[in-house]
Every structure is written in C-alpha cells, then in structure tokens.
Design an enzyme around this catalytic site. Sequence first.
Site, PDB file in Angstrom:
ATOM      1  N   SER A 102       0.641  -1.163  -0.023  1.00 35.40           N
ATOM      2  CA  SER A 102      -0.143   0.032   0.092  1.00 35.40           C
ATOM      3  C   SER A 102       0.736   1.544  -0.164  1.00 35.40           C
ATOM      4  O   SER A 102       0.278   2.241  -0.337  1.00 35.40           O
ATOM      5  CB  SER A 102      -1.021   0.059   1.370  1.00 35.40           C
ATOM      6  OG  SER A 102      -0.252  -0.223   2.457  1.00 35.40           O
TER       7      SER A 102
ATOM      8  N   HIS B 172      -5.625  -3.683  -2.080  1.00 32.19           N
ATOM      9  CA  HIS B 172      -5.215  -2.436  -2.926  1.00 32.19           C
ATOM     10  C   HIS B 172      -5.378  -3.086  -4.442  1.00 32.19           C
ATOM     11  O   HIS B 172      -4.993  -2.427  -5.561  1.00 32.19           O
ATOM     12  CB  HIS B 172      -4.227  -1.982  -2.800  1.00 32.19           C
ATOM     13  CG  HIS B 172      -4.041  -1.231  -1.425  1.00 32.19           C
ATOM     14  ND1 HIS B 172      -4.418   0.105  -1.517  1.00 32.19           N
ATOM     15  CD2 HIS B 172      -3.546  -1.341  -0.270  1.00 32.19           C
ATOM     16  CE1 HIS B 172      -4.393   0.644  -0.296  1.00 32.19           C
ATOM     17  NE2 HIS B 172      -4.002  -0.380   0.589  1.00 32.19           N
TER      18      HIS B 172
ATOM     19  N   LYS C 113     -11.953   0.485  -1.163  1.00 32.90           N
ATOM     20  CA  LYS C 113     -11.005   1.005  -2.122  1.00 32.90           C
ATOM     21  C   LYS C 113     -11.638   1.277  -3.546  1.00 32.90           C
ATOM     22  O   LYS C 113     -12.429   1.955  -3.789  1.00 32.90           O
ATOM     23  CB  LYS C 113      -9.829   0.418  -2.056  1.00 32.90           C
ATOM     24  CG  LYS C 113      -9.214   0.301  -0.583  1.00 32.90           C
ATOM     25  CD  LYS C 113      -7.758  -0.265  -0.314  1.00 32.90           C
ATOM     26  CE  LYS C 113      -7.328  -0.006   1.029  1.00 32.90           C
ATOM     27  NZ  LYS C 113      -8.240  -0.146   2.289  1.00 32.90           N
TER      28      LYS C 113
END
Length: 391
Positions: free
Chosen positions: A181, A209, A240
């Site tokens: 990340s 992610h 996300k």
Amino acid sequence: MAPLDWIDAELEGLRQRDLLRELPAPFDRQTATIEVAGRPLINFASNDYLGLAADPRLAAAAAEACRTTGVGRGASPLVCGRSTIHAELERRLAEFEHAEAALLFPSGFAANAGVVPALADRGDAIFADAKNHASLIDGCRLSRAETHIYRHNDAAHLAELLAAHAPMARRSLIATDTLFSMDGDVAPLAEVAALARRYDAMLLLDEAHATGVFGPRGRGLAEAAGIEPDGVIRIGTLSKALGAAGGFVVGPQALIDYLANRARSYVFSTAQPASTAAAAIVALDIVAAEPERRTQLLATAANLRERLQAAGWRTGDSASQIIPIEVGAAADAVALSRRLHDAGFWVPAIRPPSVPPGESLLRLSLTASHTPVMIDALLAALGANHEDAKA
C-alpha cells in the site's frame, strides 16, 4: 502528576521528530477534486481507484437499502445482524472471486486481524513479508504463533525460513499483501504460491489494493498471476476500488464456516450497514461492465511514473496505481507535501510508523477520475527533483 500528563511529553516528542499527525480539515464528496476549507484541491490521496465512491449508482443503491432496511443492523451477523442484502453480497463476492463462499467483515483491517489468529495459534508458524499492512502485522501478534519475517518480496529468504521452521510447526501460514500500500510494488506471487505448495503451508493473500484493478476480470493480482484459487485464502476490501465499505474473505466453504465461528472480529462485531453492502453489489456490476476504468487507471499510472522518473524523482519499484515519491527524511516529506498543498494538490506525507525510519515519502494514489490535465498540473508543480525543488 495526573495519570494522563505523560501524553503531553509524547506528543511533543512526535512534534520534534516531524511525526505528529493532525486530523486534516474535513470535506464531503470523495472525488478527484475536493473542496477543503473553501479551497479546491486535486486529490491524489484517495484509494477510490475506480472513481466509484461518489458514483450516483452506488449512492442510489445505498439510499434504497436505507429506505428498506434502516441504518444500523443492531447486532453481529451471527445474532441477528445479517440481512438478505449481506447474503446476496457474499454470494456475489464468491462468484466474482471464483470461490465457494465469502464472509463479510466490518473492515479490511477487521478481516486480517480476525482471520490470521483464527488460522494460527501456539505451536504454529507464520511467515510474513516485512512490509505487510498493519492489519496483517496485528493479526500475527494476536495469533500467538511464532512469526518469521522475510525480507520484503524476497522469495529466496522465505524459502530459507520455511526450510528452517516449517517442519517443526504444527501448521504453517504464509501471509502477504499482493500489492503493497505504500510502495505500490507487487509480491512475487508465483514463487510464494510454489513455496506454499512445497511446504504444505496455508497461503493468505491480502488483495485490498488490487481487487477491482488487476486481472482480466478485476479479481486482483492472484488472478493476474494465474494462481488457482482452490485452497488459497484471499482477503479484500470493499472500501477502495469498490467505493463502499467493509472487508471480506473468500475461499472454500469449510474455511468460511470455520471463520464464522472462530474469527473474533466477525463474531463480536456488529454487522456493517446493509446500505454499504448494496452499494458494493452495484460496484461489482460496474467492475464487470466497465473494464476500461482499470485499463485507463493503469495506463495513467504508467505514464505518470515514467514522467516522474524522467524528472529525477525516485518511485521505487512501483508497478501500480500507487506511486511513491521517495524523499527520505520526515521533515523533507512534510515540506514537499505542504508545497504541493499550497499549489493546489492534496498529497500526503507518509512517515514512520507507516514506513521505516529514513524512508518517508509522498504517496500518489491515482484514480480513474484523474485527467491528463490534472497529471500535467501535478508534474508542473513538482518540477525537477533537485534540492531547491524539495526545499
């Protein structure tokens, strides 16, 4: 001396080391351009990778779910908090990930912090990448298993540790982010998966992610690497690229049944609002129907990375929509972030403990909503990487 007086000294110590964080000024809509304290800023801090957090289709689904189910769920899923919308999202996630079943958690952090201790305990061995997310680190600590940290993305070091410690363990678990990340680099998944097979170790992949961004169908980097999902524990987030909120784990039905009984962050947490689950269902539809979002995102990231490097900025091993600008000292990272803020950009300085000491950076987080004009403006504001530019 009052019981909490020591906190003032701790805060002053953080301030002197340029590590003190303050709550940023609030803003409302999560978009590529935000308004903070009445001032427009181009937002390069958000993990809203596909630009779905403010999508009216997600908002409409969430509003309708609020109308039909209310707001809060009132209890944990095992008691009475699980709605028909949660059940449908779990079904859709399992279908999306080509897994037998899925389980929802209040957040991605809760998923990692609950799943790891449920799988490993005293007498077991965990093998974890040195730059794993804090939620995986905390999950390892909570597990009480013997945790062995291998050098970041170093499959050879992982092999050494497995050879030395796996044979003595009751069970072994390899845990790694797939996309890291802060640095935006990618784990050597093919090698890690091969080692898991060789040592009969469980393999946990945190795709937080990568979900929605990588892979032919947006399932993540495991899909992109061709890793068979059977037997692999895959964890992701809805907060996300999917623009909603919550975490999830997918895998065999027996695993999901076990976690529903043993993952404490699931058993003892109130279920997420049905409205966020409804929004996530719509997001899954968009990921399937609009692959151009992730294609455009990754093309924009590749272009920006190339131009940053040409201007002399160090971007490490980034191969994703997360691009670090490596600075080094925390004070320098803060100064560069402030300079960009003054120029109209929201780019956070990342300092210890999010990164190791001496490795502070600015984290550029791209979304499908960033335009070429925004990218050009950012590069103009950064200029070339020389000492005057960083001052």
